[in-house]
Design a protein around this motif. Sequence first.
Motif, mmCIF file in Angstrom:
data_model
loop_
_atom_site.group_PDB
_atom_site.id
_atom_site.type_symbol
_atom_site.label_atom_id
_atom_site.label_comp_id
_atom_site.label_asym_id
_atom_site.label_seq_id
_atom_site.Cartn_x
_atom_site.Cartn_y
_atom_site.Cartn_z
ATOM 1 N N GLN A 51 9.319 42.428 -63.645
ATOM 2 C CA GLN A 51 8.217 41.731 -64.307
ATOM 3 C C GLN A 51 8.747 40.734 -65.322
ATOM 4 O OE1 GLN A 51 4.908 43.989 -65.790
ATOM 5 N NE2 GLN A 51 5.598 45.796 -64.689
ATOM 6 N N ILE A 52 8.039 39.620 -65.467
ATOM 7 C CA ILE A 52 8.358 38.637 -66.500
ATOM 8 C C ILE A 52 7.191 38.576 -67.462
ATOM 9 C CG2 ILE A 52 8.816 36.208 -66.997
ATOM 10 C CD1 ILE A 52 10.208 36.012 -64.319
ATOM 11 N N ILE A 53 7.524 38.721 -68.730
ATOM 12 C CA ILE A 53 6.522 38.704 -69.790
ATOM 13 C C ILE A 53 6.875 37.592 -70.762
ATOM 14 C CG2 ILE A 53 5.613 39.988 -71.763
ATOM 15 C CD1 ILE A 53 6.160 42.560 -70.068
ATOM 16 N N HIS A 54 5.904 36.741 -71.049
ATOM 17 C CA HIS A 54 6.081 35.642 -71.992
ATOM 18 C C HIS A 54 5.355 35.984 -73.289
ATOM 19 C CE1 HIS A 54 7.433 32.865 -68.760
ATOM 20 N NE2 HIS A 54 6.647 33.629 -68.016
ATOM 21 N N VAL A 55 6.029 35.746 -74.393
ATOM 22 C CA VAL A 55 5.430 35.965 -75.709
ATOM 23 C C VAL A 55 5.512 34.646 -76.459
ATOM 24 C CG1 VAL A 55 5.635 37.214 -77.900
ATOM 25 C CG2 VAL A 55 6.167 38.381 -75.748
ATOM 26 N N ARG A 56 4.425 34.303 -77.140
ATOM 27 C CA ARG A 56 4.498 33.114 -77.982
ATOM 28 C C ARG A 56 3.826 33.366 -79.317
ATOM 29 N NH1 ARG A 56 0.649 28.316 -75.673
ATOM 30 N NH2 ARG A 56 -1.145 29.593 -75.180
ATOM 31 N N HIS A 57 4.373 32.682 -80.300
ATOM 32 C CA HIS A 57 3.904 32.827 -81.672
ATOM 33 C C HIS A 57 2.872 31.739 -81.957
ATOM 34 C CE1 HIS A 57 4.546 34.554 -85.702
ATOM 35 N NE2 HIS A 57 4.120 33.372 -86.107
ATOM 36 N N THR A 84 2.549 37.728 -67.270
ATOM 37 C CA THR A 84 1.686 38.013 -68.409
ATOM 38 C C THR A 84 2.131 37.249 -69.644
ATOM 39 O OG1 THR A 84 1.463 40.237 -67.508
ATOM 40 C CG2 THR A 84 0.660 39.909 -69.724
ATOM 41 N N VAL A 85 1.155 36.816 -70.441
ATOM 42 C CA VAL A 85 1.421 36.130 -71.699
ATOM 43 C C VAL A 85 0.782 36.930 -72.829
ATOM 44 C CG1 VAL A 85 1.047 34.028 -73.053
ATOM 45 C CG2 VAL A 85 1.452 33.873 -70.585
ATOM 46 N N TYR A 86 1.573 37.167 -73.877
ATOM 47 C CA TYR A 86 1.061 37.811 -75.080
ATOM 48 C C TYR A 86 1.195 36.820 -76.225
ATOM 49 C CZ TYR A 86 1.269 42.118 -72.440
ATOM 50 O OH TYR A 86 1.072 43.070 -71.476
ATOM 51 N N ILE A 95 2.780 44.084 -82.189
ATOM 52 C CA ILE A 95 1.725 44.138 -83.202
ATOM 53 C C ILE A 95 0.579 43.205 -82.802
ATOM 54 C CG2 ILE A 95 1.142 43.710 -85.630
ATOM 55 C CD1 ILE A 95 3.058 45.946 -85.563
ATOM 56 N N GLY A 96 -0.617 43.751 -82.721
ATOM 57 C CA GLY A 96 -1.797 42.946 -82.409
ATOM 58 C C GLY A 96 -1.919 42.559 -80.940
ATOM 59 N N THR A 97 -1.117 43.196 -80.074
ATOM 60 C CA THR A 97 -1.191 42.930 -78.631
ATOM 61 C C THR A 97 -1.288 44.263 -77.888
ATOM 62 O OG1 THR A 97 1.188 43.069 -78.136
ATOM 63 C CG2 THR A 97 0.361 40.949 -78.952
ATOM 64 N N THR A 98 -1.493 44.189 -76.601
ATOM 65 C CA THR A 98 -1.530 45.398 -75.770
ATOM 66 C C THR A 98 -0.213 45.593 -75.014
ATOM 67 O OG1 THR A 98 -2.496 44.164 -73.933
ATOM 68 C CG2 THR A 98 -4.043 45.248 -75.456
ATOM 69 N N SER A 123 14.687 40.227 -82.989
ATOM 70 C CA SER A 123 15.139 41.458 -83.637
ATOM 71 C C SER A 123 13.987 42.420 -83.905
ATOM 72 C CB SER A 123 15.846 41.119 -84.952
ATOM 73 O OG SER A 123 16.244 42.289 -85.622
ATOM 74 N N THR A 124 12.897 41.909 -84.436
ATOM 75 C CA THR A 124 11.765 42.780 -84.778
ATOM 76 C C THR A 124 11.178 43.427 -83.529
ATOM 77 O OG1 THR A 124 11.269 41.336 -86.652
ATOM 78 C CG2 THR A 124 9.553 42.881 -85.979
ATOM 79 N N THR A 125 11.045 42.668 -82.461
ATOM 80 C CA THR A 125 10.510 43.218 -81.209
ATOM 81 C C THR A 125 11.452 44.258 -80.626
ATOM 82 O OG1 THR A 125 9.281 41.181 -80.775
ATOM 83 C CG2 THR A 125 9.725 42.618 -78.883
ATOM 84 N N ILE A 126 12.751 43.991 -80.657
ATOM 85 C CA ILE A 126 13.723 44.954 -80.129
ATOM 86 C C ILE A 126 13.698 46.241 -80.935
ATOM 87 C CG2 ILE A 126 16.204 45.427 -79.959
ATOM 88 C CD1 ILE A 126 16.551 42.564 -78.939
ATOM 89 N N ARG A 127 13.674 46.149 -82.237
ATOM 90 C CA ARG A 127 13.653 47.348 -83.082
ATOM 91 C C ARG A 127 12.425 48.204 -82.784
ATOM 92 N NH1 ARG A 127 16.973 46.900 -87.990
ATOM 93 N NH2 ARG A 127 18.274 45.065 -87.744
#
Length: 192
Positions: A51-57, A84-86, A95-98, A123-127
């Motif tokens: 799966q490929i998941i994209h995250v954007r700020h 999927t995009v979060y 945080i704030g996503t599913t 770093s924050t996501t990995i932790r």
Amino acid sequence: MEKSVSLQGKALILIDFQRGFEDPFWGDRNNPSAEENARGLIEVLRSSSGQIIHVRHLSSETGSPLAGPGAAFKRGFEPRSNETVYEKTVNSAFIGTTLEEDLRRAEVRELIICGLTTPHCVSTTIRMAANLGFSVELAHDACAAFTRNANVSFDGGPPPSANEIHRAAVYHLHGEFAQAVLTSDLVVRWQA
């Protein structure tokens, strides 16, 4: 005959590969090959069952480079319809996503994470991922840091370079929260 690559139970999480990080606001950066390396991972995953998941700020700060047009994905990182995009407003993609619930529902236990910037959102996501029980590999050569990531001195000393910031972040994650790996090693392993 070509071997089919099976990455069942794994997901590649691409963090904040956004146009706003091309803004001079961020200062000098390290690893100009980060995007190329990340695109190599995308290519392999798109030809597999991973799966490929994209995250954007989506920044809510006035004048942020990660708002408006800067929130758009960089060229070559546009999600496909089955990816999927979060969207997040803080450092962690959880945080704030599913994201956590969706990974568990899909029975994904292993994450490969890369993106921008190494000491902050990556770093924050990995932790958090490690603390939530996921096995994490950090594709460290598909990440980058900027001098803006540590532009305020706390001890009066000179600020670190972008490469020093990146390396320190990887060292802090490796062995404790993730295994730091090269993208080329990941690709070789996936195709073995």
